[in-house]
Scaffold this motif. Structure first.
Motif, PDB file in Angstrom:
ATOM      1  N   ARG A  64      -3.188  -4.317   6.643  1.00 22.14           N
ATOM      2  CA  ARG A  64      -3.242  -4.982   7.949  1.00 22.14           C
ATOM      3  C   ARG A  64      -2.967  -6.475   7.798  1.00 22.14           C
ATOM      4  O   ARG A  64      -2.239  -7.068   8.593  1.00 22.14           O
ATOM      5  N   SER A  65      -3.550  -7.088   6.777  1.00 23.05           N
ATOM      6  CA  SER A  65      -3.335  -8.527   6.571  1.00 23.05           C
ATOM      7  C   SER A  65      -1.886  -8.813   6.196  1.00 23.05           C
ATOM      8  O   SER A  65      -1.308  -9.817   6.627  1.00 23.05           O
TER       9      SER A  65
ATOM     10  N   GLY B 233       0.770  -1.242   0.000  1.00 20.34           N
ATOM     11  CA  GLY B 233       0.000   0.000   0.000  1.00 20.34           C
ATOM     12  C   GLY B 233       0.793   1.280   0.000  1.00 20.34           C
ATOM     13  O   GLY B 233       0.211   2.366  -0.024  1.00 20.34           O
TER      14      GLY B 233
ATOM     15  N   ARG C  51      -7.774   2.590  10.957  1.00 12.29           N
ATOM     16  CA  ARG C  51      -7.965   2.898   9.544  1.00 12.29           C
ATOM     17  C   ARG C  51      -6.801   2.329   8.759  1.00 12.29           C
ATOM     18  O   ARG C  51      -5.651   2.520   9.135  1.00 12.29           O
ATOM     19  N   TYR C  52      -7.111   1.665   7.660  1.00 15.59           N
ATOM     20  CA  TYR C  52      -6.028   1.116   6.861  1.00 15.59           C
ATOM     21  C   TYR C  52      -6.468   0.915   5.415  1.00 15.59           C
ATOM     22  O   TYR C  52      -7.630   0.737   5.108  1.00 15.59           O
ATOM     23  N   PHE C  53      -5.477   0.963   4.563  1.00 20.81           N
ATOM     24  CA  PHE C  53      -5.658   0.870   3.122  1.00 20.81           C
ATOM     25  C   PHE C  53      -5.987  -0.559   2.688  1.00 20.81           C
ATOM     26  O   PHE C  53      -5.458  -1.528   3.220  1.00 20.81           O
ATOM     27  N   LYS C  54      -6.862  -0.666   1.672  1.00 21.03           N
ATOM     28  CA  LYS C  54      -7.084  -1.922   0.958  1.00 21.03           C
ATOM     29  C   LYS C  54      -6.844  -1.685  -0.519  1.00 21.03           C
ATOM     30  O   LYS C  54      -7.192  -0.617  -1.042  1.00 21.03           O
ATOM     31  N   ASP C  55      -6.253  -2.669  -1.188  1.00 20.21           N
ATOM     32  CA  ASP C  55      -6.038  -2.490  -2.619  1.00 20.21           C
ATOM     33  C   ASP C  55      -7.325  -2.774  -3.393  1.00 20.21           C
ATOM     34  O   ASP C  55      -8.382  -3.051  -2.811  1.00 20.21           O
TER      35      ASP C  55
ATOM     36  N   SER D 162       0.408   4.821   3.487  1.00 25.63           N
ATOM     37  CA  SER D 162      -0.665   4.014   4.069  1.00 25.63           C
ATOM     38  C   SER D 162      -0.234   3.374   5.387  1.00 25.63           C
ATOM     39  O   SER D 162      -1.036   3.239   6.310  1.00 25.63           O
TER      40      SER D 162
ATOM     41  N   THR E 159      -7.426  -6.568  -0.605  1.00 25.19           N
ATOM     42  CA  THR E 159      -6.351  -7.004   0.307  1.00 25.19           C
ATOM     43  C   THR E 159      -5.890  -5.815   1.138  1.00 25.19           C
ATOM     44  O   THR E 159      -5.598  -4.748   0.587  1.00 25.19           O
ATOM     45  N   SER E 160      -5.823  -5.980   2.442  1.00 24.94           N
ATOM     46  CA  SER E 160      -5.469  -4.863   3.323  1.00 24.94           C
ATOM     47  C   SER E 160      -4.013  -4.894   3.748  1.00 24.94           C
ATOM     48  O   SER E 160      -3.394  -5.966   3.820  1.00 24.94           O
TER      49      SER E 160
ATOM     50  N   PHE F 105      -1.845   3.956   9.078  1.00 22.62           N
ATOM     51  CA  PHE F 105      -2.265   2.837   9.921  1.00 22.62           C
ATOM     52  C   PHE F 105      -1.864   3.083  11.371  1.00 22.62           C
ATOM     53  O   PHE F 105      -2.666   2.917  12.302  1.00 22.62           O
TER      54      PHE F 105
END
Length: 212
Positions: free
Chosen positions: A188-189, A162, A177-181, A166, A185-186, A170
């Motif tokens: 965080r994962s 990200g 709050r966090y970015f996902k593509d 991003s 897919t985050s 986080f």
């Protein structure tokens, strides 16, 4: 006759002794593998099942850096150097063209056809991201944020997905709050799944580029 009997008896004992020293590789005894119980689809490599490697050129690599690279590559592209996704991201590690420019690569066709260049680009981007995130790494490594034990390798993996901004966001919002593509897919994962790998050998360098 007695000498022959003694010889074969001794030989049998020696063979039995040597054989006892070789035990089967017990996968379950090693804490090397990524386990994701909370998601519907379990990914990836390194895997807990040795049979998963039968038809893939992905070795058992534990938590070493080579394992880190291959695990991310499998998640990104199934390890395929010539992969181009639906958004135009390229190669084994799925680089965008703008990101390639930041590590000195302006010929995307050449990049796509050069495994060596792709490997160097991955390391160069890690070096740049590590330099930009060094304060974050220093502050949060070892802490629990949003249920995740924070590690350097997890932070760098999240930045690969990200971007540095991003990752900073986080932590600014304590993981709320966090970015996902575009595929959901985050970061965080990535921070969770790629945590705990050996990345201390990556040198923080804001000017890192791929040597041509």
């Amino acid at each position: 006759m007695i000498k022959k009997w003694s010889f074969y008896t001794s030989l049998t004992i020696i063979i039995a002794f040597l054989s006892s020293g070789f035990k089967p590789f017990d996968v379950d005894s090693n804490q090397w593998f990524l386990v994701n119980e909370s998601e519907a689809t379990h990914y990836l490599f390194p895997s807990q099942k040795q049979n998963d490697y039968t038809n893939l050129s992905v070795p058992y690599t534990g938590k070493f850096f080579i394992g880190y690279k291959e695990a991310i590559a499998f998640k990104e592209s199934q390890g395929r150097y010539k992969k181009i996704n639906s958004l135009g991201y390229l190669g084994k590690y799925q680089f965008g063209k703008e990101t390639l420019k930041t590590v000195g690569i302006h010929d995307s066709s050449r990049f796509l056809n050069s495994p060596r260049m792709q490997e160097k680009a991955f390391v160069a981007l890690l070096s740049k991201n590590k330099s930009e995130l060094k304060n974050i790494i220093k502050k949060y490594e070892g802490q629990i944020v949003s249920g995740i034990r924070i590690t350097e390798s997890g932070i760098l993996a999240a930045a690969h997905l990200g971007g540095v901004g991003s990752v900073k966001k986080f932590f600014r919002y304590n993981g709320d709050r966090y970015f996902k593509d575009a595929y959901g897919t985050s970061i965080r994962s990535y921070m969770r799944d790629f945590g705990g790998y050996e990345t201390s050998g990556i040198v923080a360098d804001s000017n890192a580029t791929v040597m041509k």
